[in-house]
Design a protein around this motif. Sequence first.
Motif, mmCIF file in Angstrom:
data_model
loop_
_atom_site.group_PDB
_atom_site.id
_atom_site.type_symbol
_atom_site.label_atom_id
_atom_site.label_comp_id
_atom_site.label_asym_id
_atom_site.label_seq_id
_atom_site.Cartn_x
_atom_site.Cartn_y
_atom_site.Cartn_z
ATOM 1 N N GLY A 176 0.814 -1.213 0.000
ATOM 2 C CA GLY A 176 0.000 0.000 0.000
ATOM 3 C C GLY A 176 0.848 1.264 0.000
ATOM 4 O O GLY A 176 0.552 2.227 -0.719
ATOM 5 N N TYR A 177 1.914 1.249 0.820
ATOM 6 C CA TYR A 177 2.800 2.423 0.876
ATOM 7 C C TYR A 177 3.495 2.650 -0.477
ATOM 8 O O TYR A 177 3.574 3.784 -0.975
ATOM 9 N N ALA A 178 3.992 1.562 -1.081
ATOM 10 C CA ALA A 178 4.685 1.684 -2.371
ATOM 11 C C ALA A 178 3.739 2.178 -3.459
ATOM 12 O O ALA A 178 4.097 3.036 -4.275
ATOM 13 N N LYS A 179 2.509 1.627 -3.487
ATOM 14 C CA LYS A 179 1.543 2.061 -4.502
ATOM 15 C C LYS A 179 1.150 3.523 -4.299
ATOM 16 O O LYS A 179 0.938 4.267 -5.265
ATOM 17 N N ARG A 180 1.057 3.924 -3.032
ATOM 18 C CA ARG A 180 0.722 5.331 -2.759
ATOM 19 C C ARG A 180 1.828 6.259 -3.257
ATOM 20 O O ARG A 180 1.546 7.307 -3.865
ATOM 21 N N GLN A 181 3.085 5.898 -3.022
ATOM 22 C CA GLN A 181 4.200 6.710 -3.500
ATOM 23 C C GLN A 181 4.225 6.766 -5.029
ATOM 24 O O GLN A 181 4.476 7.825 -5.626
ATOM 25 N N ALA A 182 3.953 5.628 -5.674
ATOM 26 C CA ALA A 182 3.904 5.611 -7.143
ATOM 27 C C ALA A 182 2.781 6.499 -7.648
ATOM 28 O O ALA A 182 2.927 7.228 -8.640
ATOM 29 N N SER A 183 1.621 6.439 -6.968
ATOM 30 C CA SER A 183 0.488 7.274 -7.373
ATOM 31 C C SER A 183 0.804 8.756 -7.215
ATOM 32 O O SER A 183 0.421 9.581 -8.058
ATOM 33 N N LEU A 184 1.516 9.110 -6.138
ATOM 34 C CA LEU A 184 1.899 10.511 -5.942
ATOM 35 C C LEU A 184 2.755 11.009 -7.106
ATOM 36 O O LEU A 184 2.551 12.124 -7.612
ATOM 37 N N ARG A 185 3.710 10.198 -7.542
ATOM 38 C CA ARG A 185 4.581 10.615 -8.653
ATOM 39 C C ARG A 185 3.790 10.776 -9.947
ATOM 40 O O ARG A 185 4.005 11.735 -10.703
ATOM 41 N N ARG A 186 2.860 9.853 -10.191
ATOM 42 C CA ARG A 186 2.071 9.958 -11.427
ATOM 43 C C ARG A 186 1.132 11.176 -11.374
ATOM 44 O O ARG A 186 0.925 11.853 -12.397
#
Length: 494
Positions: A461-471
């Motif tokens: 969840g943390y990794a996906k959230r960080q990826a979503s922030l960048r996108r």
Amino acid sequence: MHIEHGSKFVTFLVPKFHLPAHIFACQIAYSHNLVKGMGRTDSEAPEHGWANINPVATSTREMGPGSQRDTLDDHFGDFNWKKVTNIGISLLQKLKAAIPEHNQHQHDFNEFNETLITEHTEEVAMWKQGVEKWEADMSATNPFSPTTATIMQASVRLTLSQEEAQELERGINNSLHHEISPAVLISSGIGIEEEQHRLLRDLSALGDHATDLQRSKLQDRMNVLQHKIEQWCQVQVFNTLKEEKAYEICLWLPSQLKDHAPYAICDERLCRFEWDLRRAQASDSLNDLRQHLLLCTHLYKFKDINIRGQRANTRAAAVIRKVEHNVTEAGKSYRHTWTALSRLCRTLGEDDWQSIFPVLEPANVRGMSEGEAGQSEGNRTLSWIWKMQGVSAAGEVLADTLRIEWCKARAHANCWTEEVQLSLEEMRHVRAFLSWHATWWDEQAGRRTGLPDAETEGIKGYAKRQASLRRNLQIAFDDMWVMIESSATAEAQM
């Protein structure tokens, strides 16, 4: 990061804020504004981070080594994250500022270049060849360096003495006195005049509570000057001394004679001697003015950075006041010399001298890094005192100044063109970085294995959230930049 030194060439420059404190040779050799490919880079970025972290010092100085390092890491991480999230607005503002500046500077340079090409085709071609050679190899001759020699009073006196020696060899003797030649007469008169000004300045600075020793020293100087004037006036048939203070006596040099009696007949040779010496005196005064302004700039910056406490600040302020007083005196000396030149020019038929020695207005007396009121760093203009060069021939000085100004105009236009190109390229880099970083975070979601389901789910969840922030940042930046990028690209193709 490892740099492959064999295929790279490193260019060393001085950051823009620190450059004005260096000598003139450094200012033209290590300036970001003159080197190709720099855009509007100032190389002061490390200072921005320190300015942000300095307030933390009051907290970290009480901590132990471990807590101090953790606290600094937290603050640096916060600063870096804010920099990443705000880079979209930062690049947008840079590009918005760069486009009109690029258009203006390019238009000005094109007009300047076209005008010069019609009048100095060969010279412009040589200038272009020289500046391109320097851009390719900075060990070549610097095109921004003046090539004409600055005239000094000593060199002018030597030239005049050599001319008189040649005339004496030919049997020509124009001396007014059997012991003093005309050149020595005028040169000595100008020297005495300078002593009068220095004595008057020191007398004016003498306070009401001066000691007997201070007054006696000034009186001794006044007596010595009085004797010099008496000896000098013996050569002048029409000059008789009156009961006056030594610093008030009129020496009746040709320029003073022309001021009091415009139609008085004065030997043209004496006028020419004073004219040459006054030109050298004006050049000396400008050199002194520039040196004092550079010193004043350095002292102000040194005081702001290093001086703390009332005692140290008081001493530093006293030194700065003395340098500022020297700036004022150098300006007065130039204006006095300019007035003498303006009186002599009509007699000698000199019409183009003001292109070499313009009028010195109060607004012109400013440091190299100071612009006029309301001008920013990127738009400020240099005062003419930093552009003019005093040389013996007007043609040489105009050609030399013209060459330097053409090179600078070209460099400024190129800098703003490069700023637009670099801003667009940085936008592309930001997009590529955010896209790569989002993918990198996606890859991190499944790297940890053998953990409890709850921890695995939290990591994903943390990794996906960080990826979503960048996108999301990439999408926001795309929407923010789309219009200005289209405009910049269209103008670049025109």
